[in-house]
Write a protein that holds these residues in place. Structure first.
Motif, mmCIF file in Angstrom:
data_model
loop_
_atom_site.group_PDB
_atom_site.id
_atom_site.type_symbol
_atom_site.label_atom_id
_atom_site.label_comp_id
_atom_site.label_asym_id
_atom_site.label_seq_id
_atom_site.Cartn_x
_atom_site.Cartn_y
_atom_site.Cartn_z
ATOM 1 N N PHE A 108 0.538 -1.264 -0.682
ATOM 2 C CA PHE A 108 -0.022 -0.100 0.133
ATOM 3 C C PHE A 108 0.663 0.976 -0.091
ATOM 4 C CE2 PHE A 108 -2.709 -3.465 1.434
ATOM 5 C CZ PHE A 108 -3.565 -3.082 1.119
ATOM 6 N N PRO A 109 1.676 1.832 -1.385
ATOM 7 C CA PRO A 109 2.388 2.692 -1.731
ATOM 8 C C PRO A 109 1.529 4.521 -1.617
ATOM 9 C CG PRO A 109 1.816 1.860 -3.341
ATOM 10 C CD PRO A 109 1.584 0.825 -2.312
ATOM 11 N N ASP A 110 0.826 3.942 -0.967
ATOM 12 C CA ASP A 110 0.186 5.467 -1.302
ATOM 13 C C ASP A 110 -0.431 6.186 -0.275
ATOM 14 O OD1 ASP A 110 0.324 5.543 -4.075
ATOM 15 O OD2 ASP A 110 -1.862 4.649 -4.306
ATOM 16 N N LEU A 111 0.058 5.204 1.788
ATOM 17 C CA LEU A 111 -0.148 5.522 2.979
ATOM 18 C C LEU A 111 0.196 7.219 2.688
ATOM 19 C CD1 LEU A 111 0.291 2.348 4.770
ATOM 20 C CD2 LEU A 111 -1.750 2.873 3.594
ATOM 21 N N ILE B 200 -10.262 -2.176 11.809
ATOM 22 C CA ILE B 200 -9.757 -1.812 12.106
ATOM 23 C C ILE B 200 -8.758 -1.202 11.651
ATOM 24 C CG2 ILE B 200 -7.807 -0.913 13.880
ATOM 25 C CD1 ILE B 200 -9.838 -1.329 16.066
ATOM 26 N N PRO B 201 -8.200 -2.013 11.138
ATOM 27 C CA PRO B 201 -6.393 -1.674 9.564
ATOM 28 C C PRO B 201 -8.266 -0.363 8.420
ATOM 29 C CG PRO B 201 -6.599 -3.819 10.148
ATOM 30 C CD PRO B 201 -8.226 -3.342 11.015
ATOM 31 N N LEU B 202 -8.722 -1.090 8.160
ATOM 32 C CA LEU B 202 -9.663 -0.796 6.758
ATOM 33 C C LEU B 202 -10.191 0.125 7.372
ATOM 34 C CD1 LEU B 202 -12.262 -3.845 6.179
ATOM 35 C CD2 LEU B 202 -10.258 -3.129 4.557
ATOM 36 N N ALA B 203 -10.633 0.941 7.927
ATOM 37 C CA ALA B 203 -11.005 1.693 8.884
ATOM 38 C C ALA B 203 -9.364 2.780 8.832
ATOM 39 C CB ALA B 203 -11.470 2.013 10.104
ATOM 40 N N ILE B 204 -8.875 2.884 9.221
ATOM 41 C CA ILE B 204 -7.862 3.997 8.603
ATOM 42 C C ILE B 204 -7.228 3.689 7.384
ATOM 43 C CG2 ILE B 204 -5.323 4.143 8.789
ATOM 44 C CD1 ILE B 204 -5.571 1.728 11.311
ATOM 45 N N LEU B 205 -7.401 2.438 6.955
ATOM 46 C CA LEU B 205 -6.678 3.286 4.720
ATOM 47 C C LEU B 205 -8.310 4.643 4.354
ATOM 48 C CD1 LEU B 205 -6.430 -0.285 3.823
ATOM 49 C CD2 LEU B 205 -5.213 1.151 3.530
ATOM 50 N N PHE B 206 -9.386 3.312 4.456
ATOM 51 C CA PHE B 206 -10.610 4.717 4.068
ATOM 52 C C PHE B 206 -11.299 5.288 5.673
ATOM 53 C CE2 PHE B 206 -10.307 0.377 2.094
ATOM 54 C CZ PHE B 206 -10.485 0.822 1.164
ATOM 55 N N PRO B 207 -10.436 6.752 5.799
ATOM 56 C CA PRO B 207 -11.014 7.488 7.183
ATOM 57 C C PRO B 207 -12.750 8.080 6.768
ATOM 58 C CG PRO B 207 -9.243 8.389 5.767
ATOM 59 C CD PRO B 207 -9.696 6.871 4.714
ATOM 60 N N GLU B 208 -13.349 8.228 5.190
ATOM 61 C CA GLU B 208 -14.195 9.023 4.805
ATOM 62 C C GLU B 208 -15.790 8.137 4.912
ATOM 63 O OE1 GLU B 208 -14.114 11.600 2.015
ATOM 64 O OE2 GLU B 208 -11.527 11.710 2.569
ATOM 65 N N ASP C 209 1.104 9.858 5.826
ATOM 66 C CA ASP C 209 1.548 10.481 7.175
ATOM 67 C C ASP C 209 0.692 10.187 8.641
ATOM 68 O OD1 ASP C 209 3.711 10.989 5.308
ATOM 69 O OD2 ASP C 209 3.668 12.888 5.813
ATOM 70 N N ASN C 210 -0.165 10.251 8.013
ATOM 71 C CA ASN C 210 -1.573 10.139 9.206
ATOM 72 C C ASN C 210 -1.304 8.697 9.561
ATOM 73 O OD1 ASN C 210 -3.304 10.657 11.581
ATOM 74 N ND2 ASN C 210 -4.280 10.173 10.764
ATOM 75 N N GLN C 211 -1.838 7.871 8.032
ATOM 76 C CA GLN C 211 -2.361 6.580 8.410
ATOM 77 C C GLN C 211 -1.045 5.563 9.004
ATOM 78 O OE1 GLN C 211 -3.010 6.864 4.321
ATOM 79 N NE2 GLN C 211 -5.350 5.661 4.768
ATOM 80 N N ILE C 212 0.847 6.354 8.361
ATOM 81 C CA ILE C 212 1.342 5.621 8.353
ATOM 82 C C ILE C 212 1.919 5.619 9.898
ATOM 83 C CG2 ILE C 212 4.141 5.409 8.587
ATOM 84 C CD1 ILE C 212 3.689 6.143 5.206
ATOM 85 N N LYS C 213 1.889 6.879 10.780
ATOM 86 C CA LYS C 213 1.656 6.589 11.871
ATOM 87 C C LYS C 213 0.365 6.024 12.490
ATOM 88 C CE LYS C 213 3.688 11.156 12.283
ATOM 89 N NZ LYS C 213 2.650 13.365 12.138
ATOM 90 N N GLN C 214 -0.528 5.358 12.269
ATOM 91 C CA GLN C 214 -1.756 5.004 13.137
ATOM 92 C C GLN C 214 -1.394 3.663 13.118
ATOM 93 O OE1 GLN C 214 -4.767 7.179 10.684
ATOM 94 N NE2 GLN C 214 -5.613 7.453 12.497
#
Length: 209
Positions: A8-11, A79-87, A13-18
């Protein structure tokens, strides 16, 4: 984490931190309440996080869509899916209270705004959802029965609303009833040995008003 960025190279900065924080948060909670097996906790990224994210390789969730995670346990795949798709709005359901307590704490510590955790049986959950996700909580006929009537009428995605289910092994017997089912091999997506027998099962479901 290297694995996540590899696939998932398009993460951002916030997603990476999470995602980086996930390991620390679950290790801490696992000492209090055993939600992930002790063997798995050291391999949480491959066995839980990346495995959950396999669903995202089959179906990306659009902003404003609603996803129900049934039998979420400690928060997977939700939870991982919620990080990936915050909207996208995620509702994570489990009948075991201590597991939902962990989910609530993890959601708070990661700062997730798009997750609601519910301690109940899925049959008692109201509302309609674009997709229902889960990770091998029951054979498909039982699961379909539990979630009947929870699929939204309008499809926001090209793929029809329905179930996205993480399963492993030989599924031919339990899926023989379903002519519209599609099975995706995660070994075609992830090269690690852990995924050799892992699959995402997609079953479109009709709205029942």
């Amino acid at each position: 984490m290297k694995l996540l960025v590899k696939y998932f190279p398009d993460l951002d900065d916030n997603q990476i931190k999470q995602f980086e924080k996930i390991s620390e948060v679950y290790k801490d909670w696992n000492q209090k309440i055993n939600v992930v097996s002790r063997k798995d906790i050291d391999e949480i990224y491959i066995r839980h996080v990346l495995h959950s994210m396999g669903i995202a390789k089959i179906q990306a969730f659009l902003p404003g869509s609603k996803v129900l995670d049934v039998g979420t346990g400690g928060g997977f795949p939700g939870i991982p899916l919620a990080i990936l798709f915050p909207e996208t709005e995620f509702t994570l359901v489990d009948s075991i209270g201590k597991k939902i307590k962990v989910v609530e704490e993890v959601v708070e510590e990661l700062g997730l705004q798009n997750v609601k955790a519910v301690n109940d049986r899925v049959e008692n959950i109201s509302g309609e959802f674009d997709f229902i996700v889960s990770r091998a909580v029951a054979v498909m006929p039982s699961f379909v029965h539990w979630v009947k009537g929870k699929i939204a009428k309008r499809s926001l995605h090209e793929r029809k609303n329905g179930i996205l289910y993480l399963k492993g092994g030989d599924l031919s017997d339990e899926l023989e009833l379903y002519r519209t089912v599609e099975v995706f091999e995660l070994s075609d997506i992830f090269e690690e040995e852990f995924f050799d027998t892992k699959k995402v099962v997609y079953l479109p479901m009709k709205y029942k008003g």
